[in-house]
Design an enzyme around this catalytic site. Sequence first.
Site, mmCIF file in Angstrom:
data_model
loop_
_atom_site.group_PDB
_atom_site.id
_atom_site.type_symbol
_atom_site.label_atom_id
_atom_site.label_comp_id
_atom_site.label_asym_id
_atom_site.label_seq_id
_atom_site.Cartn_x
_atom_site.Cartn_y
_atom_site.Cartn_z
ATOM 1 N N GLU A 1 -17.062 18.547 102.153
ATOM 2 C CA GLU A 1 -16.851 19.652 103.090
ATOM 3 C C GLU A 1 -18.174 20.308 103.489
ATOM 4 O O GLU A 1 -18.374 20.668 104.650
ATOM 5 C CB GLU A 1 -15.911 20.696 102.477
ATOM 6 C CG GLU A 1 -14.501 20.202 102.195
ATOM 7 C CD GLU A 1 -13.676 19.971 103.452
ATOM 8 O OE1 GLU A 1 -14.176 20.275 104.559
ATOM 9 O OE2 GLU A 1 -12.539 19.484 103.334
ATOM 10 N N ASP B 1 -9.327 8.613 105.957
ATOM 11 C CA ASP B 1 -9.466 8.742 107.408
ATOM 12 C C ASP B 1 -10.890 8.615 107.947
ATOM 13 O O ASP B 1 -11.223 7.703 108.713
ATOM 14 C CB ASP B 1 -8.834 10.053 107.876
ATOM 15 C CG ASP B 1 -9.274 11.266 107.053
ATOM 16 O OD1 ASP B 1 -10.089 11.110 106.129
ATOM 17 O OD2 ASP B 1 -8.804 12.378 107.337
ATOM 18 N N GLU C 1 2.230 19.321 108.024
ATOM 19 C CA GLU C 1 1.192 18.674 107.223
ATOM 20 C C GLU C 1 1.616 17.262 106.833
ATOM 21 O O GLU C 1 0.785 16.369 106.697
ATOM 22 C CB GLU C 1 0.892 19.519 105.979
ATOM 23 C CG GLU C 1 -0.367 19.136 105.250
ATOM 24 C CD GLU C 1 -1.646 19.511 105.991
ATOM 25 O OE1 GLU C 1 -2.724 19.383 105.391
ATOM 26 O OE2 GLU C 1 -1.580 19.931 107.158
ATOM 27 N N GLU D 1 -6.841 17.539 114.923
ATOM 28 C CA GLU D 1 -6.877 16.096 115.152
ATOM 29 C C GLU D 1 -6.008 15.660 116.329
ATOM 30 O O GLU D 1 -6.372 14.729 117.068
ATOM 31 C CB GLU D 1 -6.459 15.348 113.875
ATOM 32 C CG GLU D 1 -7.505 15.327 112.789
ATOM 33 C CD GLU D 1 -7.592 16.643 112.011
ATOM 34 O OE1 GLU D 1 -8.581 16.830 111.291
ATOM 35 O OE2 GLU D 1 -6.656 17.469 112.134
#
Length: 867
Positions: free
Chosen positions: A145, A292, A386, A404
């Site tokens: 992150e 991803d 989610e 996204e």
Amino acid sequence: MRSIGDKPCWELVHTSGAGMMLKTLLITSLLGWVRCQESQQSMTPEEKTVIRDQIVEMFDHAYGSYMKYAYPADELMPLSCRGRVRGQEPNRGDIDDSLGKFSLTLIDTLDTLVVLNKLDEFEDAVRKTVSDVRLDNDVVVSVFETNIRVLGGLLGAHVMADLLRQRGERMQWYRDELLHMAKELGHRLLPAFNTTSGLPYPKVNLRYGVLNPLSRTGTESDTCTACAGTMILEFAALSRLSGESVFEANARKALDVLWERRQRGSDLVGTVINIHNEEWVRRDSGVGAGIDSYYEYLMKAYILLGDDVFLERFNIHYSAIMKYISQPPLLLNVHMHNPTVSVRSWMDSLLAFFPGLQVLRGDLKPAIETHEMLYQVTKQHKFLPEAFTTEFRVHWGQHLLRPEFAESTYYLYKATGDPYYLRVGQSIVEKLNAYARVPCGFAAVQDVRTGTHEDRMDSFFLAEMFKYLYLLFSEKSELPIDIDDYIFTTEAHLLPVSLSTTKPPCQGNNTETVPVSQEEDLFTHSCPSMETLFPNNPSFAKTIRDGYKYLTGVGRAFHPLPIREIELPLHDNGLEPAEFLRSMGISLTPLNEVITRGTGSPKEHKGVYRVKFVAEVSQTSEEEEVVPHVVQLISPPFLGRTVLTAGPAKFGMDLTKQEHGVKGSIVKASPYTACGPVDNAAELKGHIALALRGDCMFAAKARRLQEAGAIGVIFLDHREGSNSEDTPLFQMVGDGDSTEDITLPLVFLFSREGAVLTAALEEHHNVDVLLLPKERQLGHDKTEKPVGMNIKLRLAEEGELEEGASRGPTLEFILEKEEVLLKVEDEEELRGQQQFCTKAAEDDRTELCSEGSSPTPNSDSEPDTNP
């Protein structure tokens, strides 16, 4: 309905006289319908300007609220109208590892200010960053992150500041301060790569690193694939801008390890890997959470750095994804070593980025299909949950304002120019304003089914969502930069594609190419071409979308997708399969219901097959048996006469070892699901709690209620109409962790039985119950334990019967115990009224039933296949 001129669409299709020819009518109708459709989808420049201005106003509301109420904190708490400072708010676990006391939202938003042409605000924000932000805090942060949000944010802002400085209009004071901060942060992240494998630790202390005794980290052994594989863009850009090769070299090494550890048979990778021995910890493979951005960064590393090795690896992975994971329009996780096995039937919202990546690859058809599926889910639930099932029901209801879906919408509009995607973007804007906007910003949605808010506004909302939405509704001439000169990182930070030529790679950081044979297609080594993709067919995208227009049932009656079989690797033989499947969002439908709903019917095969039933009867092992329990109402006026069949749990108190069961009065838990802090602990203390199934695991509910002082728990099914007569009992299972701390007795009632109990409580207010195994209920004589049966049914064609077997229907019972065998083969006897049955008694005798037994159905009736 949108109108053309002063007439609504439906009024354009009419006849002007009785003598109008049918052909003219059809052409007029068709043209009118086409114009209606085009007018509904197309968007005028004025409309786009209005929506773009609306997006800017929304950004001002979000960013302004952060600066007013939260700065210099890392994030805004939009419901509390204050900043989230780590250590001052309740710990949220790993979520808080994004917070490093470095004004996260400010840094993450810097280059968004430039894209939205807020250059004065950008210059002011850069000054604040340079003067106020410290990167040496004694805080343990997520390497992943911090890299994508903070390092990426500093690099993207530096590139923008340098560009503006070169133009000579502003930022003349800037002396690469943001780049110096990026380099400092890069060095603070480097200790995470101090492993034997080269895979980074998932966490690092900004001040003390990893192995320092004061670091409070370094004990972790696992990291996710995306966590290790999403470093190359930021670290390579930092190396090439600073001249220090160490960053790019470490990021490349981590990618090399992941590539080498791929499953060679399937070319897939798992989700979690051990950073020390390089062994896979979780072997499920997909394109969503945990993996991803690993795939994303392989493709984008090639675009940014011009290194063919990344494109070759991406293409090999992509072929595997399309072969095993892609089941258009779905993207389902599979087992990396056995990729024909789907390991779950739900999808997480992070995979919504994948259509955008497919656009970069040039594979637009599956991108359009998956994006349309996602759009239909948003139309059903307002936002992407989610996680959602393959039936498009909510699996996890949370929505964190993730960008996204907007990202993929932007890419598809850029690729197709189809105004349909402008309308999709417009719906995103409208829903954010309608359902997420609050007085102090925008709040995440706790559950899309209820619309309740959560007190969080993650920094990626400002970094990504507004950037993609603004670009969607902007022409290139309206932007302060040439957006085509940049590649977006996974956090939508802007890095110049010129890095591959103007900043050559540093010595010693190239990845060795391992030759791998692969099948190549049109876009393996070339950019997508609209003329190639859509030859003379501008409506190509629409024809693809139309097949999925009513996918979720919104707009017309729902027709389920064709039935697909899913094989699951259930290694724990004691785990109750139906409950395990249900916990993963897999709905089970009785086969007879499927047959009656489908086009086929057993009766259509009448005369084609002769049926042979083979029933194998054996003693069921103790480990597999589900012991029925009961909830017996013993207080007046019930006095033990009302007995509700219940299922047991595999954890908690074993009621079979309690001679007299557990007695207590019942009280409803608050909240009823017991998935949050218990509000009525004082009422529950010393009583048996009632809790509704759903929203969290049984074990989590039990722990909360046990802490509140309950002496037992009765879970009630939330599925309307379920009952113990039609549904097999199952044993409740734990959450995967140790459940030895749970000592309460736990039972489960289906909906119909639960309704009896709650009705009794509402009417009498004080209801005492007894929880115990069914065989020990009060007033119940002890009976012999029945023999368990495993029944296998086999359909045989007429010619397949064993030699010498009867030509009529044959019923064959095989008793495994001492090989006692009874065969009933006489067709005339089967047609008569006389009944045969078998009974395994303690003396192992086989007895003939009395004539009082219920008659056997005749041969024309459908046999009862239930044991």
